[in-house]
Design a protein around this motif. Structure first.
Motif, short mmCIF file in Angstrom:
data_model
loop_
_atom_site.label_atom_id
_atom_site.label_comp_id
_atom_site.label_asym_id
_atom_site.label_seq_id
_atom_site.Cartn_x
_atom_site.Cartn_y
_atom_site.Cartn_z
N GLY A 234 -60.62 -98.39 82.38
CA GLY A 234 -61.50 -97.23 82.55
C GLY A 234 -62.35 -97.00 81.31
N ALA A 235 -62.73 -95.75 81.09
CA ALA A 235 -63.60 -95.42 79.96
C ALA A 235 -62.91 -95.72 78.63
N VAL A 236 -63.72 -96.12 77.66
CA VAL A 236 -63.24 -96.35 76.30
C VAL A 236 -63.69 -95.16 75.46
N TRP A 237 -62.74 -94.30 75.10
CA TRP A 237 -63.05 -93.01 74.48
C TRP A 237 -63.13 -93.12 72.96
N LEU A 238 -63.87 -92.20 72.34
CA LEU A 238 -63.91 -92.12 70.89
C LEU A 238 -62.73 -91.34 70.34
N ASP A 239 -62.09 -90.53 71.17
CA ASP A 239 -60.91 -89.77 70.77
C ASP A 239 -59.73 -90.74 70.63
N PRO A 240 -59.12 -90.85 69.43
CA PRO A 240 -58.02 -91.80 69.24
C PRO A 240 -56.78 -91.48 70.07
N SER A 244 -56.66 -95.57 71.72
CA SER A 244 -56.20 -95.78 70.35
C SER A 244 -57.21 -96.65 69.60
N PRO A 245 -57.26 -96.52 68.26
CA PRO A 245 -58.16 -97.39 67.48
C PRO A 245 -57.93 -98.87 67.73
N TYR A 246 -56.68 -99.25 67.98
CA TYR A 246 -56.40 -100.65 68.29
C TYR A 246 -57.05 -101.05 69.61
N GLU A 247 -56.89 -100.23 70.64
CA GLU A 247 -57.52 -100.52 71.94
C GLU A 247 -59.04 -100.51 71.82
#
Length: 418
Positions: A234-240, A244-247
């Motif tokens: 799904g969406a790739v969010w800026l909220d960790p 997650s930063p790794y994802e």
């Protein structure tokens, strides 16, 4: 180099209201330029990065970026890009979303030569009669109907509330021009009608010689023709907390070779020479994925910071090698979120019983004994071949997790009960 030349080389320009005038203005002075975003969610995603990357480039060349958080417009709904009315949210939700978006923006833009404003501060003070008298009279309905964002909704239906969105967004541009010395509005291609409506309003109120301009970025498509911004999950969010930063890092690292040059130009601040070297390396040794790695490093650093890049790379290396024992509990949570999840009480237990009865990682005791004896089972990075070994679920990762690998690639994340 003029900012427009930089944007053109990076494939970031779509439409401009007056290229010659904007080029002259940005050559003569540092201008105020704004992008608006409505707080209809509590996080932006990578698709939202497109205009903000352009805005950041203006900032790096000395211009002043202004981000408008649309708590006012967000409370009524933007008609663009949808075939139905937006579900209205409470002001409490909108204000909470606005705070979270503000934090994301400040991480990317810092606090110097940058400003965040909220249109609720002026839109909430306009009475219905003032709105109709001061602004409604200046918007011919036939022109409003012709705007693509409205015309595309006429067949399915559009409420008067969302129909007036373009007036409110035009008022935003006017207020920023009058109070913040903003002369340029930047947005996605779907915002062209709203941007030009704002310019028209400023010219009607401030005079035809008012120097205001609009530009849009192109729709971002991948090489296969699909829309940029989604992953398999799904969406790739800026909220960790959402992605997650790794994802986030992996999303960029896994981009197809055919898209990497475009994304390096658009989503990084690397020079033309640096990008050319990475593209050449990709063509010569595509298996090394150097260009993808640099893309992932640059965008992750911009959104989450350098420490997040180091963390993502440490997780990637540990997953590849199986050497996971030095990872932190937070890194385990990030790196193993997509593997099969199991659970276990905190009590220590014989490895065979634990693999079969407690976690269900192994289907039977016979299979468990065989895999342990053959060296196919590693627990927290250590191969276990002793049938009498005892597993203490609280011995690693702050007592929260156990990592089991069966064979070379099959991982399991065991969550330890409190």
């Amino acid at each position: 180099m003029n900012i427009l030349d930089e944007l053109a080389w990076r494939g970031a320009l779509n439409q401009m209201t007056d290229e010659a005038g904007l080029r002259k203005l940005t050559t003569e002075k540092h201008v105020g330029i704004y992008v608006g975003t409505d707080p209809t969610g509590d996080s932006l995603h990578v698709g939202h990065l497109i205009p903000f990357m352009m805005l950041k480039r203006f900032q790096l060349m000395g211009h002043k970026p202004v981000i408008l958080i649309g708590s006012g417009t967000g409370s009524i709904g933007d008609p663009s890009g949808r075939n139905s009315e937006r579900v209205l949210q409470s002001m409490e939700t909108i204000q909470n979303n606005a705070k979270k978006l503000t934090a994301q923006m400040e991480r990317m833009f810092g606090r110097d030569n940058f400003e965040i404003v909220d249109n609720y501060s002026w839109l909430s003070k306009i009475s219905l009669l003032d709105f109709l008298r001061d602004y409604g009279k200046l918007f011919p309905v036939n022109q409003m109907l012709a705007k693509e964002v409205v015309a595309s909704r006429l067949e399915s239906g559009i409420s008067f509330t969302e129909f007036t969105y373009q007036i409110l967004q035009s008022v935003d541009f006017l207020k920023l021009y009058q109070n913040e010395d903003v002369q340029v509005q930047l947005g996605g291609a779907d915002q062209w009608g709203n941007i030009t409506a704002g310019i028209d309003l400023i010219h009607k109120i401030e005079g035809a010689d008012a120097k205001v301009y609009g530009l849009t970025n192109p729709l971002m498509l991948k090489a296969d023709g699909t829309k940029f911004g989604k992953s398999a999950g799904g969406a790739v969010w800026l909220d960790p907390e959402k992605t997650s930063p790794y994802e986030f890092y992996q999303f960029w690292f896994n981009q197809d070779d055919a898209d990497v040059e475009k994304f390096l130009k658009f989503f990084t601040f690397l020079s033309q020479d640096e990008i050319a070297e990475l593209v050449e390396a990709m063509q010569t040794h595509p298996e090394k994925r150097e260009a993808q790695r640099r893309l992932a490093e640059e965008v992750t650093a911009f959104v989450h910071g350098e420490e997040a890049v180091k963390q993502a790379e440490a997780i990637s290396a540990a997953l590849f090698s199986g050497d996971v024992q030095d990872l932190t509990a937070d890194e385990i949570k990030q790196g193993f979120s997509q593997v099969p999840q199991k659970s276990s009480p905190a009590a220590a237990e014989n490895i065979i019983a634990w693999l079969v009865d407690t976690t269900g990682i192994e289907p039977s005791r016979r299979q468990a004994r065989e895999d342990v004896q053959n060296g196919a089972i590693t627990v927290n990075g250590q191969r276990e071949q002793d049938l009498d070994a005892v597993i203490d679920p609280t011995s690693h990762f702050d007592g929260k997790y156990v990592i089991v690998r069966r064979g070379k690639k099959k991982y399991f994340l065991v969550n330890v009960a409190d």
